[in-house]
Design a protein around this motif. Sequence first.
Motif, PDB file in Angstrom:
ATOM      1  N   THR A  55      -6.019  -6.007  -0.158  1.00  0.00           N
ATOM      2  CA  THR A  55      -6.784  -6.372  -1.337  1.00  0.00           C
ATOM      3  C   THR A  55      -5.624  -5.996  -2.228  1.00  0.00           C
ATOM      4  OG1 THR A  55      -8.378  -5.154  -0.421  1.00  0.00           O
ATOM      5  CG2 THR A  55      -8.535  -5.621  -2.745  1.00  0.00           C
ATOM      6  N   LEU A  56      -4.784  -5.429  -2.326  1.00  0.00           N
ATOM      7  CA  LEU A  56      -3.613  -5.238  -3.250  1.00  0.00           C
ATOM      8  C   LEU A  56      -2.770  -6.247  -3.398  1.00  0.00           C
ATOM      9  CD1 LEU A  56      -1.987  -3.277  -5.276  1.00  0.00           C
ATOM     10  CD2 LEU A  56      -0.885  -2.490  -3.424  1.00  0.00           C
ATOM     11  N   THR A  57      -2.569  -6.993  -2.099  1.00  0.00           N
ATOM     12  CA  THR A  57      -1.619  -8.196  -2.196  1.00  0.00           C
ATOM     13  C   THR A  57      -2.228  -9.325  -2.864  1.00  0.00           C
ATOM     14  OG1 THR A  57      -0.762  -7.463   0.116  1.00  0.00           O
ATOM     15  CG2 THR A  57      -0.366  -9.638  -0.501  1.00  0.00           C
ATOM     16  N   ARG A  58      -3.666  -9.198  -2.591  1.00  0.00           N
ATOM     17  CA  ARG A  58      -4.386 -10.585  -3.054  1.00  0.00           C
ATOM     18  C   ARG A  58      -4.566 -10.275  -4.746  1.00  0.00           C
ATOM     19  NH1 ARG A  58      -8.353 -13.178   1.211  1.00  0.00           N
ATOM     20  NH2 ARG A  58      -7.041 -12.927   3.023  1.00  0.00           N
ATOM     21  N   GLU A 116       0.706  -1.183  -0.067  1.00  0.00           N
ATOM     22  CA  GLU A 116      -0.111   0.151  -0.059  1.00  0.00           C
ATOM     23  C   GLU A 116       0.900   1.256   0.117  1.00  0.00           C
ATOM     24  OE1 GLU A 116      -3.645   1.796   2.498  1.00  0.00           O
ATOM     25  OE2 GLU A 116      -2.895  -0.043   3.137  1.00  0.00           O
ATOM     26  N   THR A 117       1.982   1.193   0.622  1.00  0.00           N
ATOM     27  CA  THR A 117       2.898   2.381   0.756  1.00  0.00           C
ATOM     28  C   THR A 117       3.834   2.593  -0.322  1.00  0.00           C
ATOM     29  OG1 THR A 117       4.417   1.242   2.083  1.00  0.00           O
ATOM     30  CG2 THR A 117       2.823   2.385   3.243  1.00  0.00           C
ATOM     31  N   ASP A 118       4.314   1.477  -0.852  1.00  0.00           N
ATOM     32  CA  ASP A 118       5.214   1.490  -2.084  1.00  0.00           C
ATOM     33  C   ASP A 118       4.563   1.359  -3.571  1.00  0.00           C
ATOM     34  OD1 ASP A 118       6.996   2.051  -0.040  1.00  0.00           O
ATOM     35  OD2 ASP A 118       7.425  -0.216   0.139  1.00  0.00           O
ATOM     36  N   ALA A 119       3.613   0.992  -3.838  1.00  0.00           N
ATOM     37  CA  ALA A 119       3.048   0.541  -5.058  1.00  0.00           C
ATOM     38  C   ALA A 119       3.171   1.673  -6.025  1.00  0.00           C
ATOM     39  CB  ALA A 119       1.667  -0.129  -5.070  1.00  0.00           C
ATOM     40  N   PHE A 120       2.563   2.610  -5.552  1.00  0.00           N
ATOM     41  CA  PHE A 120       2.128   3.838  -6.571  1.00  0.00           C
ATOM     42  C   PHE A 120       3.532   4.609  -6.688  1.00  0.00           C
ATOM     43  CE2 PHE A 120       1.652   8.414  -7.309  1.00  0.00           C
ATOM     44  CZ  PHE A 120       0.848   8.278  -8.383  1.00  0.00           C
ATOM     45  N   ALA A 121       4.594   4.478  -5.916  1.00  0.00           N
ATOM     46  CA  ALA A 121       5.919   5.182  -5.686  1.00  0.00           C
ATOM     47  C   ALA A 121       6.649   4.271  -6.611  1.00  0.00           C
ATOM     48  CB  ALA A 121       6.660   5.106  -4.237  1.00  0.00           C
ATOM     49  N   LEU A 155      -3.362  -2.368  -9.403  1.00  0.00           N
ATOM     50  CA  LEU A 155      -1.829  -2.538  -9.374  1.00  0.00           C
ATOM     51  C   LEU A 155      -1.047  -1.136  -9.173  1.00  0.00           C
ATOM     52  CD1 LEU A 155      -0.626  -6.032 -10.622  1.00  0.00           C
ATOM     53  CD2 LEU A 155      -1.622  -5.637  -8.604  1.00  0.00           C
ATOM     54  N   PRO A 156      -1.454  -0.360 -10.148  1.00  0.00           N
ATOM     55  CA  PRO A 156      -0.935   1.052  -9.840  1.00  0.00           C
ATOM     56  C   PRO A 156      -1.284   1.562  -8.490  1.00  0.00           C
ATOM     57  CG  PRO A 156      -1.839   0.743 -12.033  1.00  0.00           C
ATOM     58  CD  PRO A 156      -2.338  -0.363 -11.360  1.00  0.00           C
ATOM     59  N   TRP A 206      -0.725   5.834 -21.395  1.00  0.00           N
ATOM     60  CA  TRP A 206      -1.641   6.002 -20.237  1.00  0.00           C
ATOM     61  C   TRP A 206      -1.214   6.855 -19.003  1.00  0.00           C
ATOM     62  CZ3 TRP A 206      -6.231   3.115 -20.167  1.00  0.00           C
ATOM     63  CH2 TRP A 206      -6.426   2.324 -21.494  1.00  0.00           C
ATOM     64  N   GLU A 207      -2.030   7.447 -18.546  1.00  0.00           N
ATOM     65  CA  GLU A 207      -1.772   8.499 -17.383  1.00  0.00           C
ATOM     66  C   GLU A 207      -1.459   7.739 -16.036  1.00  0.00           C
ATOM     67  OE1 GLU A 207      -4.391  11.614 -17.198  1.00  0.00           O
ATOM     68  OE2 GLU A 207      -3.990  12.435 -19.127  1.00  0.00           O
ATOM     69  N   ILE A 208      -0.704   8.219 -15.269  1.00  0.00           N
ATOM     70  CA  ILE A 208      -0.462   7.118 -13.864  1.00  0.00           C
ATOM     71  C   ILE A 208      -1.421   7.934 -12.954  1.00  0.00           C
ATOM     72  CG2 ILE A 208       0.945   7.021 -11.880  1.00  0.00           C
ATOM     73  CD1 ILE A 208       3.441   7.269 -13.990  1.00  0.00           C
ATOM     74  N   GLY A 209      -2.008   9.098 -13.020  1.00  0.00           N
ATOM     75  CA  GLY A 209      -3.024   9.630 -12.038  1.00  0.00           C
ATOM     76  C   GLY A 209      -2.401  10.207 -10.614  1.00  0.00           C
ATOM     77  N   VAL A 210      -3.177   9.969  -9.711  1.00  0.00           N
ATOM     78  CA  VAL A 210      -2.775  10.600  -8.330  1.00  0.00           C
ATOM     79  C   VAL A 210      -2.873   9.188  -7.453  1.00  0.00           C
ATOM     80  CG1 VAL A 210      -3.193  12.800  -8.666  1.00  0.00           C
ATOM     81  CG2 VAL A 210      -5.199  11.161  -7.589  1.00  0.00           C
ATOM     82  N   LYS A 211      -2.033   8.993  -6.212  1.00  0.00           N
ATOM     83  CA  LYS A 211      -2.287   8.001  -5.605  1.00  0.00           C
ATOM     84  C   LYS A 211      -3.228   7.902  -4.825  1.00  0.00           C
ATOM     85  CE  LYS A 211       0.387   5.973  -1.471  1.00  0.00           C
ATOM     86  NZ  LYS A 211       1.749   6.392  -0.563  1.00  0.00           N
ATOM     87  N   ALA A 212      -3.920   6.766  -4.491  1.00  0.00           N
ATOM     88  CA  ALA A 212      -4.920   6.383  -4.178  1.00  0.00           C
ATOM     89  C   ALA A 212      -5.309   6.679  -2.388  1.00  0.00           C
ATOM     90  CB  ALA A 212      -5.256   4.890  -4.200  1.00  0.00           C
TER      91      ALA A 212
END
Length: 427
Positions: A252-255, A136-141, A212-213, A330-336
């Motif tokens: 959820t991200l991990t699964r 959750e902390t590192d996926a977007f980075a 995943l992003p 494709w744009e990355i967008g902003v972090k969730a």
Amino acid sequence: MAENTPKPAAGTAPAKPKPAAPGAAKPAAPKAAAPGAAKPAAKPAAPAAAAPSGVYKPPVDRPDPNPFKDSKMSAVAGWFQERFYVLNPIIDYLKHKEVPKHRLSFWYYFGGLGLFFFVIQILTGLLLLQYYKPTETDAFASFLFIQGEVPFGWLLRQIHAWSANLMIMMLFIHMFSTFFMKSYRKPRELMWVSGFVLLLLSLGFGFTGYLLPWNELAFFATQVGTEVPKVAPGGAFLVEILRGGPEVGGETLTRMFSLHVVLLPGLVMLVLAAHLTLVQILGTSAPIGYKEAGLIKGYDKFFPTFLAKDGIGWLIGFALLIYLAVMFPWEIGVKANPLSPAPLGIKPEWYFWAQFQLLKDFKFEGGELLAIILFTIGGVVWLLVPFIDRQASEEKKSPIFTIFGILVLAFLLINTYRVYAEYSMLK
């Protein structure tokens, strides 16, 4: 004592040989018979000796240790053929397999394109795994790092994203072309079933990879998508498994990550192996009545003619993929941020738009459950079409199923366009 041999008649006694003169050469010993010459009559054979006691051991027929030593091939090819000679029947079969040529032959190439984009997915996904961190902390980075710091990382990510969309598009085209040409008819029922399962697994790839992003759009779209099964019996338990808890979060991200990179690829490999094996065994079918009407223009050898044409299609598909990746990134967008409100324009990927629109249309009480029931019934009927369409199995045209396919295609296209038109106005 008298001799037992009767006396010869007078005048018939053989002349006695004259003694040899002193110093004369001795008569030569009889020469061995030339090869092939008739041998003198042999004496009656003595009675065979009794066989020694024990178990009879037949002679062992040992294979030639190098059966390809006299073949006209390179040393490397001979080395491999000597060790993998059991594959020779398969190679010979591929050389003799033929693909019919007719005015609709170009539809055959979309299945190969879907396979090509799947291979691109595997290769680019393995490279992205070297830098992606599913937390959750590192996926977007990690996505930002791939996009900005890794050499050609931006291109790698864009190719992975676009190849996923192109793969699903090719599979949809391949499925409907197969349906309308009635290529699912006997004896290719299992080819259709395995192909439909591959499409469902590919949609699962899209759904699990969307989060995943860990950007805002993916987060809330996943929250909406995983909420739908709750209205069905037992759906709450399924949602709990997918989310890893009551809400979408780091678990959820991990699964989703484990499903995306471990479970789904393994299932796809198994089903894909079965599908390609059936394709090779059963061959490629022509539309009903084409052979009888003389519309078959000839046959292409699968190897190398058809495979070479397929390769040309792959090159065109790769050029299209690079063009889209460079020109339409494709744009990355902003972090969730789970605490922020959902933004406007939340929607799933385009291949779920038709179902998404039907859920929006069925907003009355019990409408979502009714939509899920319709999806399930429609999917089961679509899966069992080869077993239901008896006329096609008897090489007869089946207009009822053709109309059914047109209605399904119209539903997907119209609802997809409705979502596109609605959300394009929000931009």
